[in-house]
Design a protein around this motif. Sequence first.
Motif, PDB file in Angstrom:
ATOM      1  N   ARG A  44       4.579   5.652  -5.487  1.00  0.00           N
ATOM      2  CA  ARG A  44       4.547   5.768  -6.955  1.00  0.00           C
ATOM      3  C   ARG A  44       3.581   6.863  -7.384  1.00  0.00           C
ATOM      4  O   ARG A  44       3.850   7.627  -8.325  1.00  0.00           O
ATOM      5  CB  ARG A  44       4.159   4.425  -7.579  1.00  0.00           C
ATOM      6  CG  ARG A  44       5.243   3.355  -7.491  1.00  0.00           C
ATOM      7  CD  ARG A  44       4.980   2.238  -8.497  1.00  0.00           C
ATOM      8  NE  ARG A  44       3.704   1.588  -8.273  1.00  0.00           N
ATOM      9  CZ  ARG A  44       3.524   0.516  -7.500  1.00  0.00           C
ATOM     10  NH1 ARG A  44       4.553  -0.012  -6.855  1.00  0.00           N
ATOM     11  NH2 ARG A  44       2.336  -0.026  -7.358  1.00  0.00           N
ATOM     12  N   GLN A  97       0.832  -1.205   0.000  1.00  0.00           N
ATOM     13  CA  GLN A  97       0.000   0.000   0.000  1.00  0.00           C
ATOM     14  C   GLN A  97       0.867   1.256   0.000  1.00  0.00           C
ATOM     15  O   GLN A  97       0.624   2.205  -0.752  1.00  0.00           O
ATOM     16  CB  GLN A  97      -0.909  -0.041   1.228  1.00  0.00           C
ATOM     17  CG  GLN A  97      -2.083   0.914   1.193  1.00  0.00           C
ATOM     18  CD  GLN A  97      -2.988   0.706   2.394  1.00  0.00           C
ATOM     19  OE1 GLN A  97      -2.528   0.568   3.517  1.00  0.00           O
ATOM     20  NE2 GLN A  97      -4.281   0.679   2.153  1.00  0.00           N
ATOM     21  N   ARG A 142       2.569   1.746  -3.407  1.00  0.00           N
ATOM     22  CA  ARG A 142       1.666   2.314  -4.418  1.00  0.00           C
ATOM     23  C   ARG A 142       1.514   3.821  -4.210  1.00  0.00           C
ATOM     24  O   ARG A 142       1.463   4.588  -5.176  1.00  0.00           O
ATOM     25  CB  ARG A 142       0.308   1.618  -4.350  1.00  0.00           C
ATOM     26  CG  ARG A 142       0.303   0.208  -4.916  1.00  0.00           C
ATOM     27  CD  ARG A 142      -1.108  -0.319  -5.120  1.00  0.00           C
ATOM     28  NE  ARG A 142      -1.822  -0.482  -3.857  1.00  0.00           N
ATOM     29  CZ  ARG A 142      -1.811  -1.589  -3.131  1.00  0.00           C
ATOM     30  NH1 ARG A 142      -1.106  -2.644  -3.535  1.00  0.00           N
ATOM     31  NH2 ARG A 142      -2.493  -1.660  -2.003  1.00  0.00           N
ATOM     32  N   TRP A 143       1.438   4.243  -2.957  1.00  0.00           N
ATOM     33  CA  TRP A 143       1.306   5.673  -2.679  1.00  0.00           C
ATOM     34  C   TRP A 143       2.567   6.429  -3.101  1.00  0.00           C
ATOM     35  O   TRP A 143       2.478   7.522  -3.671  1.00  0.00           O
ATOM     36  CB  TRP A 143       1.030   5.888  -1.193  1.00  0.00           C
ATOM     37  CG  TRP A 143       0.910   7.328  -0.812  1.00  0.00           C
ATOM     38  CD1 TRP A 143      -0.109   8.187  -1.129  1.00  0.00           C
ATOM     39  CD2 TRP A 143       1.841   8.102  -0.053  1.00  0.00           C
ATOM     40  NE1 TRP A 143       0.132   9.432  -0.608  1.00  0.00           N
ATOM     41  CE2 TRP A 143       1.325   9.407   0.065  1.00  0.00           C
ATOM     42  CE3 TRP A 143       3.065   7.797   0.569  1.00  0.00           C
ATOM     43  CZ2 TRP A 143       1.981  10.419   0.761  1.00  0.00           C
ATOM     44  CZ3 TRP A 143       3.724   8.809   1.265  1.00  0.00           C
ATOM     45  CH2 TRP A 143       3.190  10.099   1.351  1.00  0.00           C
TER      46      TRP A 143
END
Length: 274
Positions: A14, A8, A11-12
């Motif tokens: 990125r 998680q 992803r943040w």
Amino acid sequence: MSTAADAQLERWLRFRKGRNTALAADHGWLTLTSFQWLESEPAAVDLVPGLWSADGTTATLTAAASDGLTLVETGEPVDGTITAVLANEESLMWVQFGGVDGKQVVVELAVRADRYAVRTRDSKSPVFTAFDGVPTFDYRPDLVVEARFEAFPEPEDVPIATANPLVDGVHRSVGELVFRLPGKDHEYRLHAEEEKLGALTVTFHDETNGELTDEWRKVSTARPRPDGSVVLDFNRAINYPSAFTPYGTCPMPVKNNSLDARIEAGEKQPALAD
């Protein structure tokens, strides 16, 4: 940290990298240096060569080749009079000039509140040249919440204000996102707009505005699942362009899109160059 939490966070990170890259684009929002309405009679405008006017339906520019203006699309010099026609809320990167390549400043033609205006986008703007990323809060897993989308029978056009007091806006509300926040004992309902592929965007106030964050922010979600559920991740709350420049015409939240909570997630108030 668990594997799921690691993923998680990755992803943040990125998302943040992509966001900063987009803001640093040539002639993007960070390069805005003016917003000027066009008058009915040909007249000079600040920071741009030529004579500019608009009659309500058509914008007109008259310039000589010596002014150094060229068309953005073709690179053809402007020598004489050219015109353009736009609908309300449309924009056109119309002409450019300056710098060693003649492309330092792009002049954007726009129609806002049914009136023509020009905005200059200068790649030498100190806001742009000094930019090294938007400051953010640390990642908050607890502010990734499950929400429920309740669609309206038909979209509702809600009048709103914008960052420019002379420009009124309209929020096309397609429904409400309903959710709870950690530590709060009541539900929230935020009006949402529909974006491409069914994604939703909500523009909101919260209690950090004017202190740690800009006066309002927005956050987008994926398309709701068939049962109406959707993840609302406030870590992805971002600023509107008006947080970076006084020349934006960004929409304010609809009435009641305010949270009685401190959303210490997502983007903070940017540090602007002097």
